[in-house]
Scaffold this active site. Structure first.
Site, short mmCIF file in Angstrom:
data_model
loop_
_atom_site.label_atom_id
_atom_site.label_comp_id
_atom_site.label_asym_id
_atom_site.label_seq_id
_atom_site.Cartn_x
_atom_site.Cartn_y
_atom_site.Cartn_z
N TRP A 88 0.84 -1.19 0.00
CA TRP A 88 0.00 0.00 0.00
C TRP A 88 0.88 1.24 0.00
O TRP A 88 1.69 1.44 0.91
CB TRP A 88 -0.96 -0.02 1.19
CG TRP A 88 -2.02 -1.04 0.94
CD1 TRP A 88 -1.97 -2.37 1.20
CD2 TRP A 88 -3.25 -0.80 0.28
NE1 TRP A 88 -3.10 -2.98 0.75
CE2 TRP A 88 -3.92 -2.04 0.19
CE3 TRP A 88 -3.87 0.34 -0.24
CZ2 TRP A 88 -5.16 -2.17 -0.41
CZ3 TRP A 88 -5.12 0.20 -0.82
CH2 TRP A 88 -5.74 -1.03 -0.90
N HIS B 266 -5.67 3.66 -1.82
CA HIS B 266 -7.02 4.19 -1.77
C HIS B 266 -6.98 5.71 -1.65
O HIS B 266 -8.01 6.34 -1.42
CB HIS B 266 -7.80 3.63 -0.57
CG HIS B 266 -8.31 2.23 -0.77
ND1 HIS B 266 -9.00 1.83 -1.88
CD2 HIS B 266 -8.23 1.14 0.04
CE1 HIS B 266 -9.32 0.56 -1.75
NE2 HIS B 266 -8.87 0.11 -0.61
#
Length: 193
Positions: free
Chosen positions: A40, A62
């Site tokens: 991530w 995200h």
């Protein structure tokens, strides 16, 4: 060249991209945990791992467009943005908060839904998130796909993703990607670990 994923359905897209990268070889794709195959971008602990990865790298995020690293947009990195129906996101988030101890579990679905609609979700407004990334829709480094498209036509979606990434896979390799990125296969191989 880097390949970056900003999406809902993250684990599924990570599996698809790793299988494409490895020409459908599920053992090679799943030889390391998913968080190492596609760290991530926004996670502090991922930065050293990202630096050590060989190209092409597959990263996940995200983050909204407006706070993503500006240097990224000057690079040759490609972005695959997967959008999911917000109703599905809310249901998924409701259950996810109960599994992952990093979040306060949502006891009241109605409150979670109202917070989501008001943009009080972890990454802000879903509507603003989509709008921000869609600014890149005409950029050749940007590929937009919906979670629902993946469900309806996984093989066709894999072919389109391969074309976008410049990855040439033969029919047998594409079949392996599709077979090994099915939910049944992913559950069997415990790819979410």
């Amino acid at each position: 060249m880097k390949h970056t994923v900003t999406c809902s359905g993250s684990n599924w897209m990570i599996q698809i991209l790793n299988l494409i990268k490895n020409k459908g070889d599920v053992e090679k794709s799943n030889s390391v945990p998913i968080y190492e195959r596609s760290p991530w971008y926004e996670a502090i602990g991922s930065q050293e791992l990202i630096k050590k990865m060989e190209s092409p790298r597959i990263l996940s995020s995200h983050l909204p467009h407006h706070i993503f690293a500006k240097s990224f947009f000057k690079s040759k990195a490609k972005i695959i943005y997967t959008m999911r129906n917000p109703r599905d996101i809310i249901v998924s988030l409701f259950h996810f908060t109960k599994i992952l101890k990093l979040y306060e579990p949502s006891e009241n679905f109605q409150n979670l839904m109202e917070d989501f609609i008001q943009g009080k979700a972890m990454y802000g407004s879903w509507f603003d998130h989509i709008k921000g990334w869609m600014q890149m829709n005409d950029d050749s480094r940007f590929f937009f796909i919906t979670y629902e498209e993946l469900i309806q036509d996984l093989r066709g979606s894999v072919v389109r993703i391969c074309k976008f990434l410049g990855q040439e896979l033969d029919d047998a390799q594409i079949d392996l990607v599709v077979e090994n990125s099915s939910f049944k296969s992913m559950k069997r191989h415990s790819i979410t670990m």
